[in-house]
Scaffold this motif. Structure first.
Motif, PDB file in Angstrom:
ATOM      1  N   PRO A   1       0.816  -1.218   0.000  1.00 28.51           N
ATOM      2  CA  PRO A   1       0.000   0.000   0.000  1.00 28.51           C
ATOM      3  C   PRO A   1       0.845   1.262   0.000  1.00 28.51           C
ATOM      4  CG  PRO A   1       0.245  -0.798   2.233  1.00 28.51           C
ATOM      5  CD  PRO A   1       0.985  -1.784   1.347  1.00 28.51           C
ATOM      6  N   GLY A   2       0.234   2.368  -0.354  1.00 33.13           N
ATOM      7  CA  GLY A   2       0.825   3.668  -0.083  1.00 33.13           C
ATOM      8  C   GLY A   2       0.637   3.980   1.386  1.00 33.13           C
ATOM      9  N   LEU A   3       1.710   4.219   2.096  1.00 28.71           N
ATOM     10  CA  LEU A   3       1.622   4.320   3.558  1.00 28.71           C
ATOM     11  C   LEU A   3       0.843   5.545   4.016  1.00 28.71           C
ATOM     12  CD1 LEU A   3       5.262   3.277   4.540  1.00 28.71           C
ATOM     13  CD2 LEU A   3       3.217   1.844   4.373  1.00 28.71           C
TER      14      LEU A   3
ATOM     15  N   TYR B   1      -0.127   2.262   9.801  1.00 28.05           N
ATOM     16  CA  TYR B   1       1.280   2.037   9.513  1.00 28.05           C
ATOM     17  C   TYR B   1       2.130   2.988  10.346  1.00 28.05           C
ATOM     18  CZ  TYR B   1      -1.263   0.366   5.424  1.00 28.05           C
ATOM     19  OH  TYR B   1      -2.178  -0.243   4.604  1.00 28.05           O
ATOM     20  N   ASP B   2       3.330   2.537  10.644  1.00 26.44           N
ATOM     21  CA  ASP B   2       4.300   3.354  11.364  1.00 26.44           C
ATOM     22  C   ASP B   2       5.504   3.550  10.441  1.00 26.44           C
ATOM     23  OD1 ASP B   2       6.313   4.384  12.969  1.00 26.44           O
ATOM     24  OD2 ASP B   2       5.688   3.261  14.745  1.00 26.44           O
ATOM     25  N   PRO B   3       5.526   4.631   9.646  1.00 28.75           N
ATOM     26  CA  PRO B   3       6.604   4.805   8.659  1.00 28.75           C
ATOM     27  C   PRO B   3       7.995   4.772   9.274  1.00 28.75           C
ATOM     28  CG  PRO B   3       4.801   6.328   8.220  1.00 28.75           C
ATOM     29  CD  PRO B   3       4.503   5.685   9.548  1.00 28.75           C
ATOM     30  N   ALA B   4       8.163   5.354  10.462  1.00 36.40           N
ATOM     31  CA  ALA B   4       9.489   5.371  11.082  1.00 36.40           C
ATOM     32  C   ALA B   4       9.932   3.952  11.439  1.00 36.40           C
ATOM     33  CB  ALA B   4       9.477   6.255  12.325  1.00 36.40           C
ATOM     34  N   ARG B   5       9.027   3.184  11.995  1.00 37.61           N
ATOM     35  CA  ARG B   5       9.384   1.808  12.358  1.00 37.61           C
ATOM     36  C   ARG B   5       9.635   0.966  11.106  1.00 37.61           C
ATOM     37  NH1 ARG B   5       6.378  -1.681  17.118  1.00 37.61           N
ATOM     38  NH2 ARG B   5       8.164  -3.042  17.567  1.00 37.61           N
ATOM     39  N   LEU B   6       8.872   1.213  10.060  1.00 42.86           N
ATOM     40  CA  LEU B   6       9.081   0.476   8.824  1.00 42.86           C
ATOM     41  C   LEU B   6      10.430   0.819   8.197  1.00 42.86           C
ATOM     42  CD1 LEU B   6       5.493   0.628   7.287  1.00 42.86           C
ATOM     43  CD2 LEU B   6       6.671  -1.409   8.131  1.00 42.86           C
ATOM     44  N   ARG B   7      10.855   2.069   8.310  1.00 42.53           N
ATOM     45  CA  ARG B   7      12.171   2.434   7.776  1.00 42.53           C
ATOM     46  C   ARG B   7      13.276   1.642   8.463  1.00 42.53           C
ATOM     47  NH1 ARG B   7      10.002   7.673   7.611  1.00 42.53           N
ATOM     48  NH2 ARG B   7      10.893   8.175   9.669  1.00 42.53           N
TER      49      ARG B   7
ATOM     50  N   MET C   1       5.881   1.040  -5.111  1.00 40.35           N
ATOM     51  CA  MET C   1       7.330   1.159  -5.185  1.00 40.35           C
ATOM     52  C   MET C   1       7.871   2.164  -4.171  1.00 40.35           C
ATOM     53  SD  MET C   1       8.265  -1.143  -7.201  1.00 40.35           S
ATOM     54  CE  MET C   1      10.007  -0.699  -7.172  1.00 40.35           C
ATOM     55  N   GLU C   2       7.144   3.250  -3.939  1.00 38.03           N
ATOM     56  CA  GLU C   2       7.555   4.205  -2.909  1.00 38.03           C
ATOM     57  C   GLU C   2       7.635   3.519  -1.550  1.00 38.03           C
ATOM     58  OE1 GLU C   2       4.888   7.487  -2.905  1.00 38.03           O
ATOM     59  OE2 GLU C   2       5.417   8.142  -4.936  1.00 38.03           O
ATOM     60  N   THR C   3       6.666   2.660  -1.275  1.00 44.18           N
ATOM     61  CA  THR C   3       6.649   1.974   0.015  1.00 44.18           C
ATOM     62  C   THR C   3       7.783   0.967   0.108  1.00 44.18           C
ATOM     63  OG1 THR C   3       4.277   2.281   0.322  1.00 44.18           O
ATOM     64  CG2 THR C   3       5.291   0.452   1.506  1.00 44.18           C
ATOM     65  N   VAL C   4       7.986   0.166  -0.924  1.00 46.49           N
ATOM     66  CA  VAL C   4       9.080  -0.811  -0.889  1.00 46.49           C
ATOM     67  C   VAL C   4      10.408  -0.107  -0.636  1.00 46.49           C
ATOM     68  CG1 VAL C   4      10.411  -2.456  -2.266  1.00 46.49           C
ATOM     69  CG2 VAL C   4       7.918  -2.513  -2.331  1.00 46.49           C
ATOM     70  N   GLN C   5      10.602   1.037  -1.286  1.00 45.23           N
ATOM     71  CA  GLN C   5      11.856   1.764  -1.134  1.00 45.23           C
ATOM     72  C   GLN C   5      12.009   2.420   0.234  1.00 45.23           C
ATOM     73  OE1 GLN C   5      11.611   4.335  -4.545  1.00 45.23           O
ATOM     74  NE2 GLN C   5      11.736   2.612  -5.980  1.00 45.23           N
ATOM     75  N   SER C   6      10.905   2.560   0.969  1.00 43.35           N
ATOM     76  CA  SER C   6      10.976   3.199   2.281  1.00 43.35           C
ATOM     77  C   SER C   6      10.974   2.201   3.429  1.00 43.35           C
ATOM     78  CB  SER C   6       9.797   4.161   2.454  1.00 43.35           C
ATOM     79  OG  SER C   6       8.563   3.460   2.576  1.00 43.35           O
ATOM     80  N   VAL C   7      10.814   0.925   3.144  1.00 38.40           N
ATOM     81  CA  VAL C   7      10.772  -0.109   4.182  1.00 38.40           C
ATOM     82  C   VAL C   7      12.124  -0.818   4.226  1.00 38.40           C
ATOM     83  CG1 VAL C   7       9.709  -2.275   4.929  1.00 38.40           C
ATOM     84  CG2 VAL C   7       8.285  -0.438   3.970  1.00 38.40           C
ATOM     85  N   GLY C   8      12.744  -0.830   5.392  1.00 40.67           N
ATOM     86  CA  GLY C   8      14.018  -1.514   5.548  1.00 40.67           C
ATOM     87  C   GLY C   8      13.909  -2.992   5.232  1.00 40.67           C
TER      88      GLY C   8
END
Length: 429
Positions: free
Chosen positions: A171-173, A359-365, A388-395
């Motif tokens: 998803p888009g976060l 979602y928790d973007p910081a935790r996902l990073r 793709m934006e999400t995949v690139q932002s998730v560690g």
């Protein structure tokens, strides 16, 4: 429910009591059902790792297995699989219009329904994991909306996950519902173009059906009138690998009775596709899967549609009539006899302005759980760029971008999609 055998498998049903509201563990409880499937040859193994399958939707139960077939066959080579009927679906405590309407007025109904989103599904899964596995993490596989749930899982309970696999569901976060639909309409228009390119003779047939619906009262077997907008919404199927072919064969007998009326066969088939008696969550909570914070979803698909006049339900327009896709409109509740009791509650959910974060973007990073995601380049339902934006932002996340498969790649690839994701997770590709 005990166990039974199918071809090459042993299947065991489990029921788990869970809180309706996980913030109130001593409050009302519901039941969640899950089906454990293990290969017959592995049935006695206590060391076999578990894979949790999170179904697409929202609002649909997990697949009903029939032995070793499709992606499940590939999974059973390595895992003991748990097919989860997410809360409110399948054999879990059901969400039905009649059951919810009995809870009280629209406000009580809406409050109850807010407990059936991904955040609650993930907390259910964690209770189940601890009961079955203790502290051991498991592999999770999310298809479509199930992939949304995977990202929620990694946001709030990553300690429960050994590896995460996503297919057609990244998803888009931070995307609001209107952002999603603004991107969706052009993709649906492209699927319409591809359909009419394959079946150009259906351009006039679709127009004739729409003209008939606009000028006459055509009723489906459940007594519900088939409108032009309802007819357009059958385009939901166009995002599947065989969707264009299925649409053509649905349309083919529309005037098979030989008169100006639509045929009974066509009306019966359309009625079955348009009824949501078995999955009211899919309609009344669909836009809520994008709800976070204080912005109401506000029937976003309906509002954004005004920006795309080519989708107008106008059977006399000179261009081909366009089908819509996975857009949810207010009339879907009001016109469906099985959903109409929830009409006011659905409006309240559209106005709801206090959604918890999904979602928790910081935790996902900072995520360190291996994530392997199949991103279908031409996916009609889930936006490629947002994914793709999400995949690139998730560690620790990797994407496999492909146009070989459509949104239903997991189901129709005979295990190839799952095998690729597992090999990615293991560093083999």
């Amino acid at each position: 429910m005990g166990s039974f055998r199918q071809a090459g498998t042993v299947v065991t049903g489990h029921r788990f009591p869970v809180p309706l509201d996980h913030d109130d563990p001593d409050g009302p409880r519901i039941e969640v059902f899950a089906r454990e499937v293990v290969a017959s040859a592995h049935a006695g193994r206590d060391d076999l790792p578990w894979l949790l399958f999170l179904q697409g939707g929202p609002g649909y139960g997990s697949p009903r297995p029939s032995g070793r077939e499709g992606w499940l066959n590939r999974a059973l080579s390595d895992f003991r699989v748990l097919l989860l009927d997410q809360r409110g679906t399948g054999l879990s405590t059901p969400v039905t219009a009649r059951r919810v309407a009995a809870l009280g007025g629209p406000a009580e109904q809406a409050r109850y329904l807010t407990r059936f989103r991904a955040d609650s599904i993930v907390l259910d899964a964690e209770l189940i994991r601890r009961e079955l596995l203790g502290d051991t993490p498991w592999t999770i596989l999310g298809q479509s909306y199930g992939g949304f749930c995977v990202n929620t899982y990694l946001s709030f309970a990553p300690e429960g996950v050994r590896e995460a696999l996503v297919t057609g569901g990244t998803p888009g976060l931070a995307a609001a519902a209107e952002d999603v639909y603004r991107r969706t309409y052009p993709r649906v228009a492209a699927k319409n173009a591809a359909f009419y390119d394959r079946y150009p003779g259906d351009i006039d047939l679709v127009r004739d059906i729409a003209r008939r619906l606009a000028g006459h009262d055509e009723r489906m077997p459940n007594g519900r009138r088939l409108t032009v907008e309802g007819f357009q919404s059958l385009g939901l199927m166009l995002g599947m690998g065989d969707g264009a072919d299925r649409m053509h064969y649905l349309l083919e007998p529309a005037f098979a009775d030989g008169g100006p009326e639509l045929s009974e066969v066509f009306l019966q088939q359309a009625g079955a596709l348009l009824s949501h008696t078995d999955a009211p969550i899919h309609i009344v909570l669909h836009e809520a899967i994008y709800g976070q914070g204080s912005n109401p979803t506000g029937w976003a698909a309906q509002r954004v549609r005004d920006e795309f006049p080519e989708f107008a339900p106008d059977p006399d327009d000179r261009d081909p009539l366009l089908f819509t896709g996975e857009m949810i409109y207010p009339w879907m509740v009001a016109d469906d006899p099985s959903l109409a009791p929830l009409r006011e509650a659905a409006d309240l959910l559209a106005e709801h302005d206090d959604w918890p974060a999904l979602y928790d973007p910081a935790r996902l990073r900072g995520n360190d759980v291996p994530v392997s995601a199949a991103v279908y380049h031409d996916d009609m339902y889930v936006d490629f760029e947002l994914s793709m934006e999400t995949v690139q932002s998730v560690g620790s996340a990797r994407a496999w971008v492909t146009n070989e498969w459509e949104h239903d790649g997991l189901r129709v690839s005979d295990g190839q999609v799952l095998d690729r994701l597992l090999r990615m997770s293991r560093g083999e590709v």
